[in-house]
Design a protein around this motif. Structure first.
Motif, PDB file in Angstrom:
ATOM      1  N   MET A 106       3.213   0.336   5.821  1.00 48.42           N
ATOM      2  CA  MET A 106       3.570  -1.076   5.960  1.00 48.42           C
ATOM      3  C   MET A 106       5.088  -1.235   5.984  1.00 48.42           C
ATOM      4  N   GLU A 107       5.771  -0.519   5.099  1.00 43.97           N
ATOM      5  CA  GLU A 107       7.226  -0.591   5.068  1.00 43.97           C
ATOM      6  C   GLU A 107       7.828  -0.156   6.401  1.00 43.97           C
ATOM      7  N   ARG A 108       7.280   0.902   6.975  1.00 40.39           N
ATOM      8  CA  ARG A 108       7.745   1.360   8.291  1.00 40.39           C
ATOM      9  C   ARG A 108       7.526   0.285   9.343  1.00 40.39           C
ATOM     10  N   ALA A 109       6.332  -0.335   9.312  1.00 36.58           N
ATOM     11  CA  ALA A 109       6.001  -1.349  10.315  1.00 36.58           C
ATOM     12  C   ALA A 109       6.874  -2.587  10.167  1.00 36.58           C
ATOM     13  N   LEU A 116       4.507  -9.784  12.232  1.00 35.34           N
ATOM     14  CA  LEU A 116       4.526  -9.752  10.776  1.00 35.34           C
ATOM     15  C   LEU A 116       3.137  -9.588  10.173  1.00 35.34           C
ATOM     16  N   GLN A 117       2.155 -10.358  10.637  1.00 37.44           N
ATOM     17  CA  GLN A 117       0.821 -10.269  10.047  1.00 37.44           C
ATOM     18  C   GLN A 117       0.220  -8.890  10.263  1.00 37.44           C
ATOM     19  N   GLU A 118       0.441  -8.327  11.421  1.00 36.38           N
ATOM     20  CA  GLU A 118      -0.066  -6.974  11.698  1.00 36.38           C
ATOM     21  C   GLU A 118       0.574  -5.950  10.769  1.00 36.38           C
ATOM     22  N   GLY A 123      -0.809  -2.417   5.257  1.00 37.48           N
ATOM     23  CA  GLY A 123      -0.667  -1.879   3.919  1.00 37.48           C
ATOM     24  C   GLY A 123      -1.531  -2.490   2.845  1.00 37.48           C
ATOM     25  N   LEU A 124      -1.693  -3.808   2.837  1.00 34.33           N
ATOM     26  CA  LEU A 124      -2.246  -4.476   1.665  1.00 34.33           C
ATOM     27  C   LEU A 124      -3.762  -4.657   1.735  1.00 34.33           C
ATOM     28  N   VAL A 134       0.828 -15.465   0.493  1.00 35.93           N
ATOM     29  CA  VAL A 134       1.603 -14.232   0.322  1.00 35.93           C
ATOM     30  C   VAL A 134       2.600 -14.057   1.466  1.00 35.93           C
ATOM     31  N   ARG A 135       2.252 -14.574   2.613  1.00 35.54           N
ATOM     32  CA  ARG A 135       3.064 -14.369   3.815  1.00 35.54           C
ATOM     33  C   ARG A 135       4.546 -14.747   3.646  1.00 35.54           C
ATOM     34  N   PRO A 136       4.905 -15.852   2.940  1.00 33.23           N
ATOM     35  CA  PRO A 136       6.336 -16.171   2.797  1.00 33.23           C
ATOM     36  C   PRO A 136       7.157 -15.055   2.155  1.00 33.23           C
ATOM     37  N   LEU A 137       6.519 -14.238   1.324  1.00 28.10           N
ATOM     38  CA  LEU A 137       7.259 -13.127   0.725  1.00 28.10           C
ATOM     39  C   LEU A 137       7.730 -12.167   1.796  1.00 28.10           C
TER      40      LEU A 137
END
Length: 450
Positions: A106-109, A116-118, A123-124, A134-137
Motif C-alpha cells: 500500500m505504501e508503494r502504491a 487513492l482508493q485502489e 493494504g487495509l 478513513v479516506r481523509p487520512l
C-alpha cells in the motif's frame, strides 16, 4: 410519617428511574479532563490538543484504539490526533492492524499515481478500506509525501489483509530472491511456497492433510534458513529482514487457519486469537526495534489488541473471558514498556456500524445502550462534554479511578476494571456515528473553515 419519607426517598429506585451520576466525580471530570473542541480531521487549530504533548511525553509509540471497526466518529477523532502527532510531535509512521506485507505494498502504491482508493485497498482490511471516514487520512498522507516529513504506513498483522496482494506476495518474494541470491531458495521450494500462498488465499477451503502441511511448512522454513545463511547475507539487509518476517508471518497464518475451520465451519477460539496477537506483538517489537528504530510510530488498532493486563478485567459476562487471552498490547508492553502510550476511546450514545463490503460480507449497525449511571460514560455525559480526553498516568495513587469502575472501551460492553492498569488515557465522544462508504457525518461535526 417516617414510612412515607422513606417511601419518597426510595421511589425512583422502586419505579426503576435512574439515580443521578455522582456529582463530585462529574465535577472532577469537568476540571481535570482536557476539553477537546473538535474531531474534524480538517481542523488544524491544535490549541485544544496541545496538553497531550506533556501527557504523552517522550513515548515514541502511541496506540489509538477503537471500540469496534465500525465507528466513524472514532475514525475521525483518530485522524485528527494523527495529524496532531505528526505535525506537532514528530510522529512519522502509522502502523495498521492490517497485513505486514500488504501495508508495505500500500505504501508503494500511495507513492505512485494509482488512484487513492485502489491504493488503500491494496493494504487495509475492508473495515478500514471501505470506510469513507478513513479516506481523509490518506488524502493527508499523500500530501505529506511532497514535504520533508512524509508520513508513511506499515502493518503489524500477520494476516494477508487484502485479496489484491495474495497474487503479488510470491512474485515480489521471488523478484527479491533473484536479486539477492537466486540459489538461496530452490525452484521446488519456490513452487511449494506459491502453492501455500494460493491455498491460504482460499481460507475456508484450506483443509490440507498432515503431509501437505509438513511440505508447506518445510519449504517456507528452508526459505527462511536460506535468507539467514546465504553468502550474500547483508547485501540487502533491510529487504532481507522484511522477507524473513513476512515468511514467518505466513507460517503463523497457516497454523491459525488450519484451526479456524472444522468441516467448513468457522470457529475462532482463544487459542487462534492468541496466535494472531502473539505474532502482532512480535511484528510490532520488530518494527520498533529493527525496521524503524529511530522513528515515532502511531498504531491504529482495536482497543482489544492494545489493552494490557487484560486478565484483570471483569467482563461481567461469561461470553467474554479475558483470563486466558494474550493481547498484542500486553506482550509488546513487556519489551517496550514506557515507550508505549495507549489511548482507548469510549462513547455515551449513538450508532456504530460498517458499510456492506463485498458479497457475501454484509454491513452491520448497532445502537448503543444507555450506560449505567455509575459508569465513566454517564459521568462524562453529565459533565456536558461533547469530546474530552483524560490521562490516566498522572492520576494520584489514591484516586477513585485507580480502583475498579465501569466503562466500555472494549466493544461497547460495560466492564469493571481499574482502567489505568490497562490503558494510559481515554478519549470521550458523546455521540458516535457509524462508518459508511460515503463518509457522511452528522451536522455539527465539521468545523467552519477559517
Amino acid at each position: 410519617l417516617l414510612r412515607t419519607c422513606v417511601a419518597v426517598l426510595l421511589l425512583p429506585e422502586l419505579l426503576g428511574a435512574p439515580a443521578q451520576p455522582d456529582a463530585a466525580r462529574v465535577e472532577w471530570l469537568k476540571k481535570n479532563a482536557v476539553a477537546v473542541r473538535s474531531i474534524d480531521p480538517e481542523d488544524d487549530d491544535y490549541s485544544d490538543l496541545m496538553p497531550l504533548k506533556n501527557l504523552i511525553g517522550r513515548a515514541r509509540i502511541v496506540g489509538l484504539g477503537e471500540q469496534s471497526h465500525g465507528d466513524g466518529a472514532t475514525f475521525y477523532a483518530k485522524i485528527r490526533l494523527i495529524r496532531f502527532l505528526h505535525e506537532k510531535m514528530g510522529f512519522n509512521v502509522i502502523g495498521w492492524e492490517s497485513g505486514f506485507y500488504d501495508c508495505e505494498q500500500m505504501e508503494r502504491a500511495l507513492r505512485t499515481n494509482v488512484p487513492l482508493q485502489e491504493a488503500i485497498e491494496t493494504g487495509l482490511f475492508r473495515a478500514f478500506a471501505g470506510s469513507g471516514h478513513v479516506r481523509p487520512l490518506f488524502e493527508y498522507v499523500r500530501s505529506t509525501y511532497r514535504t520533508r516529513r512524509p508520513l508513511r504506513n506499515t502493518g503489524f498483522d500477520m494476516q494477508i489483509s487484502s485479496r489484491k496482494t495474495y497474487g503479488t506476495f510470491t512474485r515480489r518474494l521471488f523478484e527479491f530472491l533473484d536479486r539477492f541470491d537466486p540459489g538461496s531458495v530452490s525452484a521446488e521450494d519456490r513452487k511449494t511456497i506459491a502453492e501455500l500462498v494460493l491455498a491460504l488465499s482460499l481460507v475456508e477451503k484450506y483443509q490440507p492433510g498432515p503431509e501437505q502441511r509438513e511440505r508447506f511448512r518445510a519449504a517456507a522454513g528452508r526459505a527462511i534458513d536460506g535468507l539467514a545463511h546465504s553468502p550474500r547475507r547483508g547485501a540487502f539487509a533491510r529487504e532481507e529482514a522484511f522477507w524473513d518476517r513476512a515468511l514467518r508471518n505466513l507460517l503463523v497464518r497457516e497454523e491459525q487457519i488450519k484451526g479456524l475451520f472444522e468441516e467448513g465451519k468457522f470457529k475462532l477460539t482463544v487459542a487462534e486469537g492468541n496466535l494472531r496477537d502473539r505474532a502482532m506483538a512480535e511484528n510490532l517489537v520488530w518494527l520498533a526495534r529493527k525496521y524503524y528504530p529511530k522513528e515515532k510510530i502511531i498504531l491504529w488498532a482495536a482497543s482489544y489488541h492494545l489493552v494490557r493486563n487484560q486478565g484483570a478485567i471483569d467482563t461481567r459476562s461469561p461470553a467474554f473471558d479475558y483470563t486466558k487471552a494474550e493481547t498484542m498490547g500486553d506482550r509488546a508492553w513487556q519489551d517496550l514498556r514506557d515507550e508505549m502510550y495507549v489511548i482507548a476511546f469510549t462513547a455515551y450514545q449513538g450508532t456504530a456500524g460498517t458499510p456492506a463490503t463485498q458479497p457475501p460480507r454484509q454491513g452491520w449497525t448497532r445502537e448503543l445502550e444507555t450506560p449505567l449511571d455509575d459508569s465513566l460514560e454517564a459521568l462524562w455525559h453529565a459533565s456536558g462534554a461533547n469530546y474530552a480526553y483524560l490521562d490516566f498516568r498522572k492520576l494520584p495513587k489514591d484516586h477513585w479511578m485507580r480502583k475498579p469502575f465501569l466503562s466500555r472501551p472494549l466493544g461497547y460492553i460495560a466492564m469493571l476494571a481499574a482502567w489505568p492498569n490497562h490503558f494510559d488515557g481515554m478519549f470521550y465522544i458523546d455521540t458516535i456515528f457509524p462508518s459508511t462508504s460515503d463518509g457522511a457525518v452528522p451536522e455539527g461535526v465539521k468545523r467552519p473553515k477559517r
